[in-house]
Motif scaffolding. Structure first.
Motif, PDB file in Angstrom:
ATOM      1  N   ASN A   4      -3.348  62.500  32.687  1.00 23.19           N
ATOM      2  CA  ASN A   4      -3.124  63.709  33.476  1.00 23.19           C
ATOM      3  C   ASN A   4      -3.810  63.660  34.837  1.00 23.19           C
ATOM      4  N   ILE A   5      -4.327  62.488  35.231  1.00 19.70           N
ATOM      5  CA  ILE A   5      -4.932  62.332  36.556  1.00 19.70           C
ATOM      6  C   ILE A   5      -4.067  61.388  37.380  1.00 19.70           C
ATOM      7  N   ARG A   6      -3.718  61.817  38.591  1.00 19.94           N
ATOM      8  CA  ARG A   6      -2.927  60.986  39.501  1.00 19.94           C
ATOM      9  C   ARG A   6      -3.889  60.245  40.434  1.00 19.94           C
ATOM     10  N   HIS A   7      -3.790  58.929  40.483  1.00 19.66           N
ATOM     11  CA  HIS A   7      -4.728  58.103  41.239  1.00 19.66           C
ATOM     12  C   HIS A   7      -4.057  57.582  42.506  1.00 19.66           C
ATOM     13  N   LEU A   8      -4.676  57.880  43.650  1.00 20.19           N
ATOM     14  CA  LEU A   8      -4.176  57.436  44.952  1.00 20.19           C
ATOM     15  C   LEU A   8      -5.252  56.588  45.618  1.00 20.19           C
ATOM     16  N   VAL A   9      -4.864  55.422  46.117  1.00 18.31           N
ATOM     17  CA  VAL A   9      -5.823  54.497  46.735  1.00 18.31           C
ATOM     18  C   VAL A   9      -5.327  54.162  48.135  1.00 18.31           C
ATOM     19  N   TYR A  10      -6.214  54.355  49.142  1.00 20.07           N
ATOM     20  CA  TYR A  10      -5.848  54.099  50.532  1.00 20.07           C
ATOM     21  C   TYR A  10      -6.882  53.180  51.185  1.00 20.07           C
TER      22      TYR A  10
END
Length: 502
Positions: free
Chosen positions: A217-223
């Motif tokens: 239920n956690i959306r992971h975004l990497v920049y």
């Protein structure tokens, strides 16, 4: 869903949980409570935010009985002060309907209040290793009857930094006891080490093997972001649609404080928690964040295991965590109690190798994060940031206009102004030439005439009246017109005859 009553929990504890809207048990609670109640040693492993505290807390409270005798009967050891406060609040809630007393023992707070609670007969102690050993060494904390022992965040407690302290604590508790270890991550070497302190423990993992290490239920975004642009990117993320409470993790204490000041200048309501703050300030910041008075909390890893707030919607890693376990604990501050969340991580160019290790360990599938700037269209699309959003929601305070300088005026004008305004006296401006220096003029015309009359008298060589000396530096007059007193010279003591002093 299984309720706590179905698990054999006492009715007064069930009522305490129901008063907070907690009725159904999470998987880790459902699996550990039936084993913990009869006294089975447990190694419990579950993702952050899935109710591990109640998983070990309910058996501890219930096993002590409805009316336990005074004195420490249960010990819960945690690695950080913030987590000590959090666990204390949860255990205190479980004992709301019974006379069992709970005390939190941790550093940064005065000894007196904690000692008073211990002397009053507290039965459950929640504490950090340093203060526990300190009070036990002063014979103010007696652990000889603590038959219930829990290590929360056991992977951290059994790491090399804490291990000597844990060994000292276990040497002070009874050899026959009920021991429980809980954590979100439990490496194999730590499990092997934990068995030294336990008796035939059962290892319970309340996770789906097909789900992976991260919460679904956690959306992971990497920049991949530039360090000089991070503040602007964060400020725009904080204006995304549906954003609630947000936790931002930094690598250093200095970076945390700098970011608090920067976001505050941009108009955001931010608070900080880091090691350079006093314990009282840290608790105030945490309380303000939980109460919603501050909606942004900037913290170092000191808070990565101590923030249990259900409505955190975003976690932002200002810098890459040191390892995959730290990443899981940071990201686990959001998406708690079954809610959804977003975890954003910034990777500096020099940290790409560190991210590669985390990506491999957690099976992210993002070995090369996308290059991102505050104006990148995909940033707005990924985080639902309204178009045209800038990184400032409050304009900087306008500088006040400088006061107009007052034009110089003549002595006559000043005297007239002073007389009309009722002022006492004004100093005359210094002038060059033959004009007197340092004289004053009175507010009335008579005083002005009398003062002006002294100059020609002095110039013609006439004797000056007492009190009307010019003090122009050319004579020996004192400020009142009289000669200055002669200075006395100090006499040197005569040298002794016949040689020098020894």
């Amino acid at each position: 869903m299984t309720t706590f009553a179905d698990l054999g929990v006492d009715q007064d504890i069930v009522d305490s949980l129901a008063s907070k809207g907690i009725v159904d048990a999470f998987p880790i609670q459902e699996q550990t409570i039936p084993l913990g109640l009869p006294g089975q040693d447990i190694i419990g492993q579950a993702k952050t935010g899935t109710g591990k505290t109640f998983g070990f807390g309910i058996p501890v409270v219930q096993r002590l009985g409805a009316d336990p005798a005074p004195g420490v009967k249960a010990l819960i050891v945690v690695p950080t002060r913030e987590l000590a406060v959090q666990v204390y609040e949860d255990i205190d809630m479980l004992t709301a309907n019974r006379p069992t007393s709970v005390v939190a023992i941790y550093g940064g707070k005065a000894y007196e209040g904690q000692i008073e609670q211990l002397k009053a007969g507290a039965q459950i102690v929640v504490g950090t290793p340093g203060r526990l050993i300190d009070l036990a060494g002063q014979r103010l904390l007696d652990l000889s009857n603590a038959t219930e022992v829990v290590l929360d965040e056991a992977d951290k407690m059994l790491d090399l930094g804490f291990l000597p302290d844990i060994e000292k604590i276990f040497a002070k508790v009874p050899a026959v006891r009920h021991t429980q270890l809980f954590s979100a991550t439990m490496p194999g070497p730590i499990i092997a080490l934990a068995r030294r302190f336990m008796s035939n423990p059962i290892h319970i993992r309340a996770t789906d093997p097909d789900e992976g290490l991260m919460q679904a239920n956690i959306r992971h975004l990497v920049y991949r972001a530039h360090s000089l642009d991070k503040d602007e990117v964060i400020a725009r993320i904080l204006q995304s649609e549906g954003r609630g409470k947000t936790v931002i993790f930094t690598r250093t204490k200095r970076a945390a404080q700098r970011l608090v000041d920067e976001l505050g200048d941009r108009g955001f309501n931010a608070a900080a928690v880091h090691g350079d703050m006093s314990q009282e300030s840290r608790e105030r910041s945490m309380a303000a964040f939980k109460a919603g008075k501050r909606d942004v909390l900037i913290a170092t890893d000191v808070a990565a295991r101590g923030i249990d707030v259900d409505d955190v919607t975003h976690v932002i890693n200002h810098t890459v965590p040191d390892d995959d376990k730290t990443y899981l604990h940071r990201a686990g501050r959001t998406g708690r109690a079954g809610k959804t969340g977003i975890a954003v991580t910034f990777v500096d160019w020099e940290d790409l190798h560190k991210w590669a290790l985390i990506n491999r360990a957690l099976d992210f599938g993002q070995p090369d994060p996308v290059e991102t700037y505050s104006s990148s269209p995909h940033l707005y699309a990924d985080l639902d940031i309204p178009e045209g959003t800038k990184g400032r929601i409050a304009s900087a305070p306008k500088a006040s206009a400088p006061a107009k300088e007052r034009k110089p005026q003549s002595a006559a004008d000043a005297a007239a102004e002073g007389a009309s305004e009722g002022t006492t006296r004004r100093r005359r401006r210094r002038t060059r030439g033959g004009e007197r220096v340092g004289s004053t003029f009175e507010t009335d015309a008579a005083g002005a005439a009398e003062t002006d009359a002294a100059a020609p008298a002095a110039a013609s060589g006439e004797a000056a009246v007492d009190g009307t000396g010019t003090h122009d530096g050319s004579g020996k007059e004192h400020h009142d017109g009289r000669p200055a007193p002669r200075r006395r010279r100090r006499r040197r003591a005569p040298r002794p005859e016949g040689g020098t002093a020894a």
